[in-house]
Write an enzyme that holds these catalytic residues in place. Sequence first.
Site, PDB file in Angstrom:
ATOM      1  N   SER A 110       9.692 -22.889 -10.054  1.00  0.00           N
ATOM      2  CA  SER A 110       8.592 -23.797 -10.335  1.00  0.00           C
ATOM      3  C   SER A 110       8.417 -24.009 -11.829  1.00  0.00           C
ATOM      4  CB  SER A 110       7.295 -23.233  -9.745  1.00  0.00           C
ATOM      5  OG  SER A 110       6.179 -23.990 -10.175  1.00  0.00           O
ATOM      6  N   TYR A 138       7.430 -31.129 -13.282  1.00  0.00           N
ATOM      7  CA  TYR A 138       6.325 -32.075 -13.202  1.00  0.00           C
ATOM      8  C   TYR A 138       6.336 -32.814 -14.544  1.00  0.00           C
ATOM      9  CZ  TYR A 138       4.075 -29.580  -9.278  1.00  0.00           C
ATOM     10  OH  TYR A 138       3.776 -29.001  -8.066  1.00  0.00           O
ATOM     11  N   THR A 164       9.125 -33.207  -8.813  1.00  0.00           N
ATOM     12  CA  THR A 164       8.077 -33.347  -7.807  1.00  0.00           C
ATOM     13  C   THR A 164       7.309 -34.641  -8.067  1.00  0.00           C
ATOM     14  OG1 THR A 164       7.857 -30.983  -7.379  1.00  0.00           O
ATOM     15  CG2 THR A 164       5.939 -32.349  -6.919  1.00  0.00           C
ATOM     16  N   LYS A 232      11.434 -34.551  -4.999  1.00  0.00           N
ATOM     17  CA  LYS A 232      10.704 -33.770  -3.999  1.00  0.00           C
ATOM     18  C   LYS A 232       9.338 -34.401  -3.733  1.00  0.00           C
ATOM     19  CE  LYS A 232       8.917 -29.098  -3.107  1.00  0.00           C
ATOM     20  NZ  LYS A 232       7.507 -29.460  -2.874  1.00  0.00           N
ATOM     21  N   HIS A 256       4.168 -31.420   0.222  1.00  0.00           N
ATOM     22  CA  HIS A 256       3.630 -30.398  -0.681  1.00  0.00           C
ATOM     23  C   HIS A 256       2.991 -29.254   0.100  1.00  0.00           C
ATOM     24  CE1 HIS A 256       3.273 -30.347  -5.154  1.00  0.00           C
ATOM     25  NE2 HIS A 256       2.500 -29.301  -4.907  1.00  0.00           N
ATOM     26  N   ARG A 259      -0.776 -29.312   0.672  1.00  0.00           N
ATOM     27  CA  ARG A 259      -1.670 -28.909  -0.417  1.00  0.00           C
ATOM     28  C   ARG A 259      -2.203 -30.087  -1.225  1.00  0.00           C
ATOM     29  NH1 ARG A 259      -1.397 -23.547  -1.930  1.00  0.00           N
ATOM     30  NH2 ARG A 259      -1.639 -23.972  -4.161  1.00  0.00           N
ATOM     31  N   ARG A 315       5.575 -20.604   1.493  1.00  0.00           N
ATOM     32  CA  ARG A 315       4.553 -19.598   1.757  1.00  0.00           C
ATOM     33  C   ARG A 315       5.105 -18.298   2.336  1.00  0.00           C
ATOM     34  NH1 ARG A 315       1.692 -24.353   2.903  1.00  0.00           N
ATOM     35  NH2 ARG A 315      -0.318 -24.553   1.839  1.00  0.00           N
TER      36      ARG A 315
END
Length: 376
Positions: A110, A138, A164, A232, A256, A259, A315
Amino acid sequence: MSDAGAPVSLADYEARARETLDANAWAYFAGGAADEITLAANRAAWAASWLQPRVLRASAQGHTRVELLGRTLAHPILVAPMAFQRLAHESGELGVALAAAAQGAGMVLSAQASVPLEQVARLVRPEPARGPLWFQLYLQGERGFDLELVRRAEAAGYEALVLTVDAPVHGARDRERRAGFRLPPDVAAVNLAAAPTSARGGELCGGLLASAPSWDDVAWLRAQTKLPLVLKGVLHPEDAKLAHAHGADALIVSNHGGRTLDTALPTAWALPRIADALAGVSGAALPLLVDGGIRRGTDVLKAIALGARAVLVGRPIAFALAAAGPQGVAHALRLLRDELEIAMALAGVATLADVPRELLFEASKSSLGAPWERPR
């Protein structure tokens, strides 16, 4: 980890993480946007697809290998980008990266990782059997900073950039707000420490959309790097076509993890529509990946049948990290791969290239109905 009482499924790790994480971290990792309808629908949509296995099929030479962006992967399971993994365990992204490498799983780091991107790459790049190492971006609305981050990822040895595109602003995360979510003092997005402050202008979302990325930014990024560019967060077939036109090398069908925009359609529904749309575009042989609600090896097999080349898991990895550290992550990835192999064997498919769309029998065509509608 001893065998007695050890987790035997990803759900077991989730239950243990619930007992381990404090309310702050649990709200962050487990929660979704608003009423969490999409969060629940992601999982339910995979469960609603029924498998039609074939029998007495030759599978002695079977395997789980797939080709993806110039590499042969031992299996089609990658770790999705997740921010602030040190919220779950002190080893954070370093522990997850080592565990993924040990299991031959790819990892997408990330942009909001809680350890430097160079440190993760140095740790796992020498591992000979590791999966691909990708870096998530991002765009920050300031091309000088964005380009510097790209150059850092290139220099560190990341093999693809994952842009993303579905989160120009945060979703309305009620669960986090109820918990009063705050990052602890020792956890931060260290790779974005020098990121510019977002420009203000316009009325929507307090002006944050003034610096939101556009298709022009995708074209600009494509021109700046020779690394494969993966987008993504695509759910609409027309956006998939635009991604191809703007030079994307692969797409991740994603909402996402539920989220951002609640009631966005589940990824298991979006995936086949995007696959079919791209099949009708000349030269649009974009590899598709998918995330959202993947919890079982049967889910992975269904994703392949619907047009994916690989899946990403988020997750469950955070939960395994919280419950048992890097060893738990490695075990969770192994469980998922083992379940995939079992599902392939029982469904009568020797390789993932052999998985047809017809392996799935839609619940709507069955008098049994969806699993949650059947009498108990």
